[in-house]
Scaffold this motif. Structure first.
Motif, PDB file in Angstrom:
ATOM      1  N   LEU A   1      -4.599  -2.074  -0.867  1.00  0.00           N
ATOM      2  CA  LEU A   1      -4.076  -1.664  -2.331  1.00  0.00           C
ATOM      3  C   LEU A   1      -4.454  -0.589  -2.931  1.00  0.00           C
ATOM      4  O   LEU A   1      -3.715   0.425  -3.087  1.00  0.00           O
ATOM      5  CB  LEU A   1      -4.409  -2.786  -2.972  1.00  0.00           C
ATOM      6  CG  LEU A   1      -3.020  -2.870  -4.569  1.00  0.00           C
ATOM      7  CD1 LEU A   1      -1.489  -2.730  -4.033  1.00  0.00           C
ATOM      8  CD2 LEU A   1      -3.579  -4.436  -4.622  1.00  0.00           C
ATOM      9  N   LEU A   2      -6.299  -0.757  -3.464  1.00  0.00           N
ATOM     10  CA  LEU A   2      -6.470   0.248  -3.775  1.00  0.00           C
ATOM     11  C   LEU A   2      -6.901   1.638  -3.027  1.00  0.00           C
ATOM     12  O   LEU A   2      -6.582   2.771  -3.396  1.00  0.00           O
ATOM     13  CB  LEU A   2      -7.742   0.010  -4.539  1.00  0.00           C
ATOM     14  CG  LEU A   2      -8.055  -1.004  -5.104  1.00  0.00           C
ATOM     15  CD1 LEU A   2      -9.376  -1.642  -5.312  1.00  0.00           C
ATOM     16  CD2 LEU A   2      -7.280  -1.039  -6.419  1.00  0.00           C
TER      17      LEU A   2
ATOM     18  N   ARG B   1     -10.815   3.804  -7.340  1.00  0.00           N
ATOM     19  CA  ARG B   1     -11.709   2.667  -8.157  1.00  0.00           C
ATOM     20  C   ARG B   1     -11.473   3.257  -9.623  1.00  0.00           C
ATOM     21  O   ARG B   1     -11.758   3.985  -9.711  1.00  0.00           O
ATOM     22  CB  ARG B   1     -13.230   3.158  -7.097  1.00  0.00           C
ATOM     23  CG  ARG B   1     -13.529   4.200  -7.944  1.00  0.00           C
ATOM     24  CD  ARG B   1     -14.849   4.159  -6.858  1.00  0.00           C
ATOM     25  NE  ARG B   1     -15.457   3.283  -5.328  1.00  0.00           N
ATOM     26  CZ  ARG B   1     -16.185   3.736  -4.709  1.00  0.00           C
ATOM     27  NH1 ARG B   1     -17.401   4.465  -5.805  1.00  0.00           N
ATOM     28  NH2 ARG B   1     -16.446   3.392  -3.306  1.00  0.00           N
TER      29      ARG B   1
ATOM     30  N   LEU C   1      -7.358  -5.669  -1.222  1.00  0.00           N
ATOM     31  CA  LEU C   1      -7.518  -5.315  -2.157  1.00  0.00           C
ATOM     32  C   LEU C   1      -8.178  -3.964  -1.857  1.00  0.00           C
ATOM     33  O   LEU C   1      -7.389  -2.928  -2.342  1.00  0.00           O
ATOM     34  CB  LEU C   1      -8.432  -5.713  -3.109  1.00  0.00           C
ATOM     35  CG  LEU C   1      -8.459  -4.990  -4.288  1.00  0.00           C
ATOM     36  CD1 LEU C   1      -7.388  -5.049  -5.213  1.00  0.00           C
ATOM     37  CD2 LEU C   1      -9.487  -6.164  -5.206  1.00  0.00           C
TER      38      LEU C   1
ATOM     39  N   ARG D   1      -1.777  -5.677  -7.685  1.00  0.00           N
ATOM     40  CA  ARG D   1      -0.317  -4.219  -7.405  1.00  0.00           C
ATOM     41  C   ARG D   1      -0.496  -4.469  -8.646  1.00  0.00           C
ATOM     42  O   ARG D   1       0.267  -2.689  -8.795  1.00  0.00           O
ATOM     43  CB  ARG D   1       0.549  -5.006  -6.728  1.00  0.00           C
ATOM     44  CG  ARG D   1       1.494  -3.660  -5.847  1.00  0.00           C
ATOM     45  CD  ARG D   1       2.504  -4.304  -5.337  1.00  0.00           C
ATOM     46  NE  ARG D   1       3.083  -5.301  -5.971  1.00  0.00           N
ATOM     47  CZ  ARG D   1       3.569  -6.339  -5.243  1.00  0.00           C
ATOM     48  NH1 ARG D   1       3.746  -7.191  -4.514  1.00  0.00           N
ATOM     49  NH2 ARG D   1       4.634  -7.432  -5.967  1.00  0.00           N
TER      50      ARG D   1
ATOM     51  N   ARG E   1       2.014   1.972  -3.556  1.00  0.00           N
ATOM     52  CA  ARG E   1       0.669   2.384  -4.428  1.00  0.00           C
ATOM     53  C   ARG E   1       0.333   3.955  -3.572  1.00  0.00           C
ATOM     54  O   ARG E   1       0.004   4.720  -4.879  1.00  0.00           O
ATOM     55  CB  ARG E   1      -0.380   1.540  -3.773  1.00  0.00           C
ATOM     56  CG  ARG E   1      -2.158   2.095  -4.130  1.00  0.00           C
ATOM     57  CD  ARG E   1      -2.028   1.822  -5.570  1.00  0.00           C
ATOM     58  NE  ARG E   1      -2.834   2.907  -5.966  1.00  0.00           N
ATOM     59  CZ  ARG E   1      -2.735   3.109  -7.700  1.00  0.00           C
ATOM     60  NH1 ARG E   1      -1.720   3.028  -8.029  1.00  0.00           N
ATOM     61  NH2 ARG E   1      -3.636   4.266  -7.623  1.00  0.00           N
TER      62      ARG E   1
ATOM     63  N   SER F   1      -4.635  -2.818 -10.248  1.00  0.00           N
ATOM     64  CA  SER F   1      -4.599  -1.045  -9.249  1.00  0.00           C
ATOM     65  C   SER F   1      -4.911  -0.035  -9.623  1.00  0.00           C
ATOM     66  O   SER F   1      -4.963   1.397  -9.305  1.00  0.00           O
ATOM     67  CB  SER F   1      -3.604  -1.272  -8.040  1.00  0.00           C
ATOM     68  OG  SER F   1      -2.785  -1.134  -8.325  1.00  0.00           O
TER      69      SER F   1
ATOM     70  N   SER G   1       1.041  -1.130   0.122  1.00  0.00           N
ATOM     71  CA  SER G   1       0.369  -0.189  -0.040  1.00  0.00           C
ATOM     72  C   SER G   1       1.088   1.280   0.326  1.00  0.00           C
ATOM     73  O   SER G   1       0.151   2.236  -0.443  1.00  0.00           O
ATOM     74  CB  SER G   1      -0.752   0.134   1.203  1.00  0.00           C
ATOM     75  OG  SER G   1       0.039  -0.050   2.602  1.00  0.00           O
TER      76      SER G   1
END
Ligand SMILES: Nc1nc2c(ncn2[C@@H]2O[C@H](COP(=O)(O)OP(=O)(O)OP(=O)(O)O)[C@@H](O)[C@H]2O)c(=O)[nH]1
Ligand SMILES: [Mg+2]
Length: 471
Positions: A320-321, A325, A317, A269, A12, A273, A9
């Motif tokens: 991670l996001l 979206r 998930l 990932r 990300r 994402s 994360s």
């Protein structure tokens, strides 16, 4: 475990900050994911979409084009150095060359960047000069999205569910016999594990050939450079509890976990994402031709795919996001040129009903979704033929098998989609009173006027839904 999700994360987070900064200050990037199960038409879709965005004569439904705001479109080197480039030129040459043929099956992730110079819409249009907007198209197999469901499941649960689901499938007979014959608590034996994995993989391939859509783990179907490695050398077994140390059971469970962390998670990932817009291609006509069972499977697969887009369903998930979206998802029935246009709205109705059901099933709240039927590359012409006194709306094209020209009537799709979806859900063996035939056509010889891309059906509408608001 915790450390790796934290690291995920963080990366990300840094990336999305970077994305946002560059988006605000420099040139906006739209990342369009194109997915669908095997043979759903991804390669042809991307090839024709790109060709038609480069030469936009057949794209009146793309508003920016109609308003004359697109000054130029051109291909550029893609931003990701480790992802194979989508082989646009060769695929286009296959489809539009002197001996037109369909491109080879691809089955791996690939990417292409198309950039636009476009003037903004509305009031700003006179004040601002043209901006550059990048469209990164990412092609990946739909089976990889279905793998998301594995993340929530232990090896034991996955084994049990899989064995139950495939218990009555002919394609699984050999594998099931082998799985039953082993005692998972015996000590691990590599040749045995390999033979089970091999048999399970051939079951998955046969199931996919037979029209089943739930063929996961997805990488078993397209192992690439992972072929033969331990992450792909496992199979579902009739197991309970944890299994003794050094047992076949324990080793299979370990590999299943490795598949999740080293195959499934990196895909989500590194690729998933970052997607902003998504098109899911569905060979709905093929499924209808294969019968109610295939349609029901397709509906389930669509629900499975949609659940990957439902934020919050999977803790890993969502983390991670970080709230990012996918904004729009288009479900498109491909190969609509197999039907006379008089029937297109029925195919769209079926897609709409399927999407709605899939959304309900995934209790989906998130992206804007739409359904459409399209043909990426139109291979047929239309004609009305009289048969036994009735007028049949047919399509004419070159048959793929024989190379002969033929007019063809595929059957009458119902006006009300529940007439197909009902029997599918109730487990009917065949369609009542109607047979649906779909011939495979070869791509037609084309002579394109300058400025025109290859002929299609509603590709412009698809493009408008997916990216039109950002041009
Ligand atoms: N008539 C017609 N056939 C199509 C169209 N698009 C795809 N097809 C057919 O569907 C087949 C599969 O198309 P692809 O684009 O290769 O599908 P894919 O999803 O990339 O397939 P994989 O790479 O194997 O996963 C083609 O070989 C054609 O036979 C279309 O617009 N019209
Ligand atoms: Mg392909």
């Amino acid at each position: 475990m915790v450390i790796s999700s934290l690291a995920d994360s963080l990366t990300r987070g840094v990336e999305s900050v970077g994305d946002r900064v560059s988006e605000a200050l420099f040139e906006p990037v739209i990342r369009l994911g194109v997915t669908g199960l095997a043979r759903s038409g991804k390669t042809v879709f991307i090839t024709s979409l790109v060709a038609n965005l480069l030469d936009r004569g057949r794209m009146p439904g793309l508003v920016a084009q109609q308003e004359g705001r697109i000054n130029a479109a051109y291909l550029q080197p893609q931003p990701d150095d480790t992802v194979p480039r989508f082989d646009y030129e060769n695929h286009l040459a296959a489809l539009t060359g002197p001996q037109p043929h369909w491109p080879e099956s691809t089955r791996a992730v690939s990417e292409l960047r198309l950039s636009f110079k476009a003037r903004p819409a509305g009031l700003l249009s006179g004040l601002q000069g043209p901006r550059t907007i990048h469209l990164d198209i990412v092609d990946y197999p739909g089976e990889w999205l279905l793998d998301l469901a594995l993340l929530d499941k232990t090896y034991e649960v996955w084994s049990q569910e899989t064995l139950e689901r495939i218990a009555n499938r002919n394609e699984a007979t050999t594998f099931l016999a082998q799985a039953k014959a082993v005692d998972p608590s015996d000590s691990h034996d590599e040749p045995k594990a390999q033979s089970l994995a091999k048999e399970f993989a051939s079951y998955l391939n046969a199931a996919r050939e037979a029209g089943f859509y739930d063929c996961t783990p997805g990488r078993f179907l397209l192992p690439g450079d992972l072929a033969g490695s331990p992450v792909l050398t496992f199979a579902p077994l009739p197991v309970e509890g944890h299994g003794p140390r050094r047992s076949l059971h324990r080793e299979m469970a370990r590999r299943y976990e490795a598949y999740k962390s080293q195959v499934v998670k990196p895909f989500f990932r590194d690729h998933f994402s970052r997607i902003d817009r998504q098109v899911v291609l569905v060979d709905a006509l093929g499924a209808i031709h294969n019968g109610p069972q295939a349609v029901e499977d397709m509906r389930r697969a669509m629900a499975g795919i949609l659940s990957a887009f439902r934020p919050g369903r999977n803790a890993w998930l969502s983390q991670l996001l970080l709230g990012k979206r996918v904004e729009r998802i288009l479900f498109a029935a491909t190969k609509a040129d197999h039907l006379h246009h008089l029937q297109h709205h029925r195919l769209t109705n079926i897609m709409e009903a399927l999407t709605r059901e899939a959304r309900d099933r995934a209790s989906f709240a998130g992206a804007e979704t739409a359904a459409l039927s399209l043909a990426s590359l139109r291979a047929t012409t239309e004609e009305i033929r009289t048969h036994n006194g009735a007028e049949l709306p047919c399509v004419r094209g070159t048959l793929l098998d024989s190379g002969k020209q033929a007019a063809f009537y595929p059957g009458d799709l119902p006006e009300d989609p529940t007439h197909l979806l009902g029997p599918a859900r109730n487990g009917s063996e065949g369609w009542l009173g109607e047979d649906y035939e779909f011939m495979a056509f070869a791509p037609a010889h084309l002579t394109l006027r300058p400025g025109d891309g290859p002929p299609h059906i509603r590709l412009d509408r698809a493009a408008q839904f997916l990216i039109g608001d950002r041009l």
